[in-house]
Design an enzyme around this catalytic site. Structure first.
Site: not given
Length: 256
Positions: A44-45, A83, A113, A115, A183
């Site tokens: 999602d970056s 993501d 993925k 978070e 991260e």
């Protein structure tokens, strides 16, 4: 042969470092895949590097699916992960299952993925895994929690904070994730987690002792105006592209 979950797990057992990068369109994905990377993340970056958002928070499920479809067309060998964007999985396990399933069905990626490793998220991970969806975890600095964290700061620096990251890593492994992204945490903490977990760890700003490394490709290629301190560029394409376009412009204007 194309990479699978088993390939990545075997790499950990063989102490074979995993090379991971991000992608957001067909052309870039094709180049990265042909370069021989092991894992490509449609992160999602892309909200920041491709769509111009200030954070990852505005990225929608529809946008992730759109970009993941394009990336999938360019990837033949690398393991492909997408993501889950903000609020697509945090509400409840059933909504997360619906959204993750939609991503797999519509894009052809092999895993998702998400978070965090907080207790209420663990049943969601278990629900996805039980449904046959491979899940990659993500602890440490969580971009979707940037406002709660007060910015993109290193996590796990105090004894208490390190213990929490450590606990989350093990809880996520117990819930069934196949790999874990670490991260922006201290290298010593990342090393300890990597040595204790049986699943692969992939670091970004977490030292060199993880089972693999990932970078946002825009940072790697020097396309980002201000990359994070833990992501030194391996090229300076921003300057080269600017110069190439300037040279082209001069040529065209000289034809008048």
């Amino acid at each position: 042969m194309a990479h699978t979950v088993l390939t990545l797990q075997q790499y950990k057992q063989q102490a074979h470092k995993i090379v991971a990068v991000t992608a957001w369109d067909y052309l870039l994905a094709q180049i990265l895949d042909q370069a021989g990377v092991d894992l490509i993340l449609v992160g999602d970056s892309l909200g920041m590097v491709a769509l111009g958002y200030e954070t990852t928070l505005p990225v929608t499920l529809t946008e992730m699916i759109h970009h993941a479809k394009a990336v999938r067309r360019g990837v033949k060998q690398a393991f492909l992960v997408c993501d889950l964007p903000f609020l697509s999985y945090q509400v409840n396990p059933e909504l997360a299952l619906h959204n993750a399933g939609q991503i797999l069905k519509e894009t052809g990626v092999q895993a998702v993925k998400l978070e965090g490793g907080y207790p209420t998220l663990l049943p969601t991970v278990q629900r996805l895994v039980q449904a046959g969806i491979p899940v990659m975890g993500h602890v440490g600095l969580l971009p979707q929690a940037v406002h709660r964290l007060g910015g993109y700061r290193q996590q796990g620096k105090t004894t208490e904070a390190a213990a929490e990251v450590f606990h989350q890593a093990f809880a996520l492994q117990e819930a069934g994730i196949f790999a874990l992204l670490l991260e922006h945490i201290p290298g010593e903490l990342a090393r300890d987690i990597t040595q204790k977990l049986t699943i692969p760890t992939i670091g970004i700003g977490a030292g060199t002792d993880c089972d693999g490394q990932i970078l946002v490709t825009a940072d790697l290629l020097g396309l980002t105006a201000q990359p994070p301190p833990f992501a030194p560029p391996y090229a300076n394409l921003r300057q080269q592209i600017t110069q190439a376009v300037a040279d082209y412009s001069q040529t065209v204007r000289g034809q008048a």
